[in-house]
Scaffold this motif. Structure first.
Motif, PDB file in Angstrom:
ATOM      1  N   ALA A 200      41.555 -11.844   5.847  1.00  8.14           N
ATOM      2  CA  ALA A 200      40.009 -12.544   7.509  1.00  8.14           C
ATOM      3  C   ALA A 200      40.602 -12.058   9.050  1.00  8.14           C
ATOM      4  CB  ALA A 200      39.700 -13.575   6.642  1.00  8.14           C
ATOM      5  N   HIS A 201      41.514 -12.364   9.220  1.00  4.06           N
ATOM      6  CA  HIS A 201      42.519 -12.246  10.515  1.00  4.06           C
ATOM      7  C   HIS A 201      42.358 -11.408  10.990  1.00  4.06           C
ATOM      8  CE1 HIS A 201      44.706 -12.643  14.657  1.00  4.06           C
ATOM      9  NE2 HIS A 201      45.413 -12.132  13.982  1.00  4.06           N
ATOM     10  N   TYR A 202      42.260  -9.556  10.579  1.00  8.77           N
ATOM     11  CA  TYR A 202      42.265  -8.400  11.020  1.00  8.77           C
ATOM     12  C   TYR A 202      41.000  -7.649  10.662  1.00  8.77           C
ATOM     13  CZ  TYR A 202      47.332  -6.523   9.687  1.00  8.77           C
ATOM     14  OH  TYR A 202      48.671  -6.102  10.158  1.00  8.77           O
ATOM     15  N   LEU A 203      40.240  -8.431   9.732  1.00 11.60           N
ATOM     16  CA  LEU A 203      38.619  -8.285  10.088  1.00 11.60           C
ATOM     17  C   LEU A 203      38.102  -8.780  10.793  1.00 11.60           C
ATOM     18  CD1 LEU A 203      38.035  -7.935   6.426  1.00 11.60           C
ATOM     19  CD2 LEU A 203      38.240  -6.291   7.292  1.00 11.60           C
ATOM     20  N   LEU A 204      38.750 -10.015  11.171  1.00 11.46           N
ATOM     21  CA  LEU A 204      37.799 -10.381  12.358  1.00 11.46           C
ATOM     22  C   LEU A 204      38.148  -9.961  13.676  1.00 11.46           C
ATOM     23  CD1 LEU A 204      37.414 -14.248  11.004  1.00 11.46           C
ATOM     24  CD2 LEU A 204      35.564 -12.830  10.836  1.00 11.46           C
ATOM     25  N   THR A 205      39.900  -9.800  14.128  1.00 10.15           N
ATOM     26  CA  THR A 205      39.540  -9.805  15.330  1.00 10.15           C
ATOM     27  C   THR A 205      39.770  -7.541  15.775  1.00 10.15           C
ATOM     28  OG1 THR A 205      42.470  -9.551  14.430  1.00 10.15           O
ATOM     29  CG2 THR A 205      41.164 -11.385  15.390  1.00 10.15           C
ATOM     30  N   GLY A 206      39.369  -6.900  14.442  1.00  4.49           N
ATOM     31  CA  GLY A 206      39.370  -5.726  14.834  1.00  4.49           C
ATOM     32  C   GLY A 206      40.251  -5.318  14.122  1.00  4.49           C
ATOM     33  N   GLN A 207      41.511  -5.040  13.538  1.00  4.28           N
ATOM     34  CA  GLN A 207      43.144  -4.699  13.483  1.00  4.28           C
ATOM     35  C   GLN A 207      42.672  -3.171  13.426  1.00  4.28           C
ATOM     36  OE1 GLN A 207      46.087  -5.780  14.414  1.00  4.28           O
ATOM     37  NE2 GLN A 207      44.198  -8.081  15.840  1.00  4.28           N
ATOM     38  N   ALA A 208      43.520  -2.258  13.224  1.00  4.29           N
ATOM     39  CA  ALA A 208      43.920  -1.184  12.015  1.00  4.29           C
ATOM     40  C   ALA A 208      43.416  -1.450  10.978  1.00  4.29           C
ATOM     41  CB  ALA A 208      45.225  -0.659  12.638  1.00  4.29           C
ATOM     42  N   GLY A 209      42.479  -0.462  10.227  1.00  2.00           N
ATOM     43  CA  GLY A 209      41.747  -0.466   9.328  1.00  2.00           C
ATOM     44  C   GLY A 209      40.281  -0.413   9.178  1.00  2.00           C
ATOM     45  N   THR A 210      40.336  -1.502  10.744  1.00  2.00           N
ATOM     46  CA  THR A 210      39.105  -2.409  10.029  1.00  2.00           C
ATOM     47  C   THR A 210      37.418  -1.426  10.049  1.00  2.00           C
ATOM     48  OG1 THR A 210      39.658  -4.312  10.553  1.00  2.00           O
ATOM     49  CG2 THR A 210      37.839  -4.281  10.759  1.00  2.00           C
TER      50      THR A 210
END
Length: 126
Positions: free
Chosen positions: A37-47
């Motif tokens: 969820a953190h990756y997706l909400l912060t637009g990390q690599a792969g999002t």
């Protein structure tokens, strides 16, 4: 026109599958929902790849809808099987994917192509 929509759907779903595979390599596993969820909400690599892949599936289904309105079901699904071939070839050819070529897989691809050809060949006039 139905063949056009079916082939467009095949191309889009192929690109979507490749984008989703790319996203799954970059994103954390689903077993860690908080990190994911953190990756997706912060637009990390792969999002971006994940959302492009999901949107591609939606767009492919719209094209598929138009294809099914204009093509017999057996022909439409025969064309959809071409997506397996395109994903297989791309996974082998794209740098960094490290998918191995095998003669057994190539035999499967030849079988798919032969099946599509049999379904689409014109009947001889009697």
């Amino acid at each position: 026109m139905g063949v056009f929509w079916a082939l467009l759907s095949v191309i889009i779903v192929t690109a979507s599958q490749l984008a989703l595979r790319h996203a799954m390599v970059l994103l954390p596993p689903v077993s860690s929902l908080q990190l994911l969820a953190h990756y997706l909400l912060t637009g990390q690599a792969g999002t971006l790849a994940l959302f492009c892949g999901l949107f591609g599936y939606l767009l492919s289904m719209v094209c598929w809808f138009f294809a099914l309105r204009r093509l017999p079901l057996a022909r439409a699904y025969a064309l959809m099987s071409l997506s397996y071939i395109l994903v297989w070839a791309a996974a082998i050819a794209l740098p960094g994917w490290h998918e191995a070529f095998s003669w057994r897989s190539l035999a499967g691809v030849v079988a798919i192509v032969a099946g599509v050809w049999v379904i689409f060949r014109r009947k001889a006039k009697t």
